[in-house]
Design a protein around this motif. Structure first.
Motif, PDB file in Angstrom:
ATOM      1  N   GLU A   1     -82.200 -37.135  68.155  1.00 36.79           N
ATOM      2  CA  GLU A   1     -82.988 -36.347  67.085  1.00 36.79           C
ATOM      3  C   GLU A   1     -83.239 -37.151  65.984  1.00 36.79           C
ATOM      4  OE1 GLU A   1     -82.218 -32.538  64.091  1.00 36.79           O
ATOM      5  OE2 GLU A   1     -80.819 -32.976  65.587  1.00 36.79           O
ATOM      6  N   GLN A   2     -82.246 -38.213  65.781  1.00 34.09           N
ATOM      7  CA  GLN A   2     -82.536 -39.091  64.740  1.00 34.09           C
ATOM      8  C   GLN A   2     -83.656 -40.044  64.939  1.00 34.09           C
ATOM      9  OE1 GLN A   2     -78.326 -40.348  64.443  1.00 34.09           O
ATOM     10  NE2 GLN A   2     -78.199 -39.489  62.245  1.00 34.09           N
ATOM     11  N   MET A   3     -83.738 -40.344  66.339  1.00 41.39           N
ATOM     12  CA  MET A   3     -84.620 -41.405  66.710  1.00 41.39           C
ATOM     13  C   MET A   3     -85.995 -40.879  66.645  1.00 41.39           C
ATOM     14  SD  MET A   3     -84.899 -43.688  70.203  1.00 41.39           S
ATOM     15  CE  MET A   3     -83.868 -44.550  69.863  1.00 41.39           C
ATOM     16  N   TYR A   4     -86.137 -39.720  67.180  1.00 42.95           N
ATOM     17  CA  TYR A   4     -87.556 -38.816  66.908  1.00 42.95           C
ATOM     18  C   TYR A   4     -87.719 -38.549  65.526  1.00 42.95           C
ATOM     19  CZ  TYR A   4     -87.673 -37.707  71.892  1.00 42.95           C
ATOM     20  OH  TYR A   4     -87.962 -37.828  73.182  1.00 42.95           O
ATOM     21  N   ARG A   5     -86.987 -38.139  64.728  1.00 45.32           N
ATOM     22  CA  ARG A   5     -87.203 -38.213  63.173  1.00 45.32           C
ATOM     23  C   ARG A   5     -87.660 -39.408  62.344  1.00 45.32           C
ATOM     24  NH1 ARG A   5     -82.311 -34.906  62.162  1.00 45.32           N
ATOM     25  NH2 ARG A   5     -81.481 -36.667  60.876  1.00 45.32           N
ATOM     26  N   SER A   6     -87.005 -40.519  62.899  1.00 51.72           N
ATOM     27  CA  SER A   6     -87.562 -41.817  62.371  1.00 51.72           C
ATOM     28  C   SER A   6     -88.951 -41.944  62.541  1.00 51.72           C
ATOM     29  CB  SER A   6     -86.745 -42.912  63.134  1.00 51.72           C
ATOM     30  OG  SER A   6     -87.432 -43.037  64.246  1.00 51.72           O
ATOM     31  N   LEU A   7     -89.676 -41.520  63.672  1.00 47.93           N
ATOM     32  CA  LEU A   7     -90.963 -41.397  63.649  1.00 47.93           C
ATOM     33  C   LEU A   7     -92.020 -41.036  62.593  1.00 47.93           C
ATOM     34  CD1 LEU A   7     -91.562 -40.513  67.589  1.00 47.93           C
ATOM     35  CD2 LEU A   7     -91.332 -42.999  66.529  1.00 47.93           C
ATOM     36  N   SER A   8     -91.612 -39.883  62.113  1.00 46.03           N
ATOM     37  CA  SER A   8     -92.189 -39.423  60.865  1.00 46.03           C
ATOM     38  C   SER A   8     -92.162 -40.586  59.654  1.00 46.03           C
ATOM     39  CB  SER A   8     -91.664 -38.170  60.364  1.00 46.03           C
ATOM     40  OG  SER A   8     -92.046 -37.222  61.651  1.00 46.03           O
TER      41      SER A   8
ATOM     42  N   GLU B   1     -90.450 -48.240  76.653  1.00 51.00           N
ATOM     43  CA  GLU B   1     -90.315 -46.648  77.487  1.00 51.00           C
ATOM     44  C   GLU B   1     -90.478 -45.741  76.545  1.00 51.00           C
ATOM     45  OE1 GLU B   1     -86.460 -48.612  80.171  1.00 51.00           O
ATOM     46  OE2 GLU B   1     -86.144 -47.879  78.146  1.00 51.00           O
ATOM     47  N   SER B   2     -90.230 -44.507  77.147  1.00 46.10           N
ATOM     48  CA  SER B   2     -90.105 -43.326  76.294  1.00 46.10           C
ATOM     49  C   SER B   2     -89.259 -43.333  75.092  1.00 46.10           C
ATOM     50  CB  SER B   2     -90.063 -42.143  77.328  1.00 46.10           C
ATOM     51  OG  SER B   2     -89.003 -42.036  77.786  1.00 46.10           O
ATOM     52  N   LYS B   3     -89.527 -42.599  74.052  1.00 48.51           N
ATOM     53  CA  LYS B   3     -88.090 -42.530  73.096  1.00 48.51           C
ATOM     54  C   LYS B   3     -86.903 -42.084  73.883  1.00 48.51           C
ATOM     55  CE  LYS B   3     -91.439 -43.740  70.385  1.00 48.51           C
ATOM     56  NZ  LYS B   3     -92.268 -43.564  71.396  1.00 48.51           N
ATOM     57  N   LEU B   4     -86.940 -41.176  74.772  1.00 48.44           N
ATOM     58  CA  LEU B   4     -85.758 -40.445  75.478  1.00 48.44           C
ATOM     59  C   LEU B   4     -85.183 -42.084  76.265  1.00 48.44           C
ATOM     60  CD1 LEU B   4     -83.680 -38.422  76.220  1.00 48.44           C
ATOM     61  CD2 LEU B   4     -85.480 -37.891  78.104  1.00 48.44           C
TER      62      LEU B   4
END
Length: 421
Positions: free
Chosen positions: A27-34, A6-9
């Motif tokens: 926010e932490q989940m999105y930061r983990s992508l980098s 699914e999407s990250k959200l």
């Protein structure tokens, strides 16, 4: 990703589906992508070392191919660009992926490229990195004709690698076409299939000198392919004749592959006619297929066996796009995009490894069945007298087969977690 693509959200909002809780903010989940993007090569290398230890991995034959992944966007940048879309998404930006897998279908590595990168330009950087990172000394690379350029073949030779590549007969030289149509030398396996092996020499010019590639062509003919070629050609002829009859449809139809047999003569007031001669020439090659390969020690049977293994990488792309929903992509920064593909790649490695290990136990299930089986392994939580009771739900029969294959115990029928202690 493997269980709930699914999407990250949506992934964040659905984290309560798992038996074990984990503290994580969106926010932490999105930061983990980098972070994952920066660890991509290290993760890839670690996985390959572990797989090689456990499976005695053989990279004597590997498969390489390229695909595209689109975005729900028209905003281009250094990575997201307009290009030839393999998903027919011509009005959306995309990225290009080059993927290398072993002879069991387990991924070895991948790289991302800007969306306007030609297929044949992806091969060199991917293989150069693989050779430097893993010290691969010899490999037979199997690929489709989209990667068969003289520059690529010379590059593979310079690395000490061999290759098995599809060869496009209809765009070949006059000598090649004569070789194909010459009946002498063919071995008939049955009335429906024949083959012959021919020496094939090509020349590659670089700034320094002209290089000679001494290869072989394995030319095959099958009645099934002849029927398919005839139907494909008849469909293009029909489109071409419509173009000849209606100039107003010319621009729109040319994009759909109907231009092959349209002859446009600018000196005669833009006269459009049907190219009957070209259609007759193409008809001669119905059913014929050619494979170019560099290792003379390979028998025709081995060449055909290796080349037919290309379905494994095509299947991997299908799994990435369909089962793991790698596209369309809903993250936008370059690092987030790269991190998204790290997650998808890790899911593919796990899935392919699981399929391979099950196969060694005599069990063959599709990706879909394995996903459904693991998703079916659920529990229900009940709170009673300060205790949290776990009750096992009925799981898929395929899940039981998976557990038995690996000698794993099933989920207990129930369990208790006392919050007072």
């Amino acid at each position: 990703r493997l269980l709930f693509p699914e999407s990250k959200l949506s992934t964040f909002e659905g984290k309560g589906r798992f038996a074990r809780e984990f503290p994580c903010e969106l926010e932490q989940m999105y930061r983990s992508l980098s972070f994952l993007a920066g660890q991509k090569n290290h993760l890839e290398e670690h996985l390959n070392k572990q797989i090689s230890k456990k499976l005695n991995r053989n990279l004597a034959v590997a498969f390489y191919d390229v695909t595209t992944y689109y975005f729900e966007s028209v905003l281009a940048d250094d990575l997201k660009k307009f290009g030839f879309s393999k998903d027919n998404k011509v009005n959306q930006v995309q990225v290009v992926m080059g993927l290398l897998i072993d002879d069991q279908g387990i991924p070895v590595g991948y790289d991302l490229f800007p969306g306007n990168t030609n297929d044949f330009r992806t091969l060199e950087p991917v293989l150069l990195r693989m050779k430097e990172q893993y010290g691969i000394k010899k490999i037979i690379l199997v690929a489709d004709r989209g990667l068969n350029s003289k520059g690529n073949l010379l590059f593979l030779k310079s690395l000490g690698f061999e290759y098995i590549m599809s060869f496009k007969i209809r765009s070949g030289s006059k000598k090649v076409k004569e070789m194909v149509l010459d009946e002498s030398g063919y071995t008939y396996i049955s009335p429906e299939f024949k083959w012959k092996k021919c020496e094939f020499q090509s020349f590659v010019r670089t700034k320094e000198k002209t290089h000679v590639l001494d290869d072989h062509l394995l030319i095959t003919w099958s009645s099934k392919r002849a029927q398919k070629d005839r139907k494909d050609r008849e469909r293009i002829i029909e489109k071409s004749k419509k173009l000849v009859e209606s100039k107003s449809q010319l621009k729109a139809e040319l994009k759909k592959g109907g231009k092959k047999y349209v002859q446009l003569t600018f000196l005669e007031d833009d006269h459009i006619s049907f190219n009957e001669k070209q259609a007759e020439i193409d008809e001669q090659f119905d059913g014929y297929y050619a494979i170019q390969y560099s290792d003379p020690a390979l028998s025709p049977e081995k060449v055909l066996e290796a080349y037919h293994g290309l379905w494994k990488i095509e299947e991997s792309f299908r799994v990435l796009k369909s089962n793991f929903e790698a596209r369309p992509i809903f993250v936008w920064t370059e690092e987030s995009i790269k991190g998204h593909f790290v997650i998808c790649y890790l899911a593919l490695v796990i899935q392919r490894l699981l399929e391979y290990l099950l196969h060694t136990k005599g069990i063959d299930y599709s990706t879909e069945k394995i996903q459904d089986a693991i998703r079916s392994a659920t529990i229900t939580k009940v709170h009673l007298d300060g205790k949290e009771i776990f009750i096992k739900n009925k799981s898929d029969d395929v899940f039981s087969d998976i557990l038995k294959a690996f000698g794993l115990e099933d989920i207990p029928a129930y369990g208790v977690k006392d919050k007072r202690t």
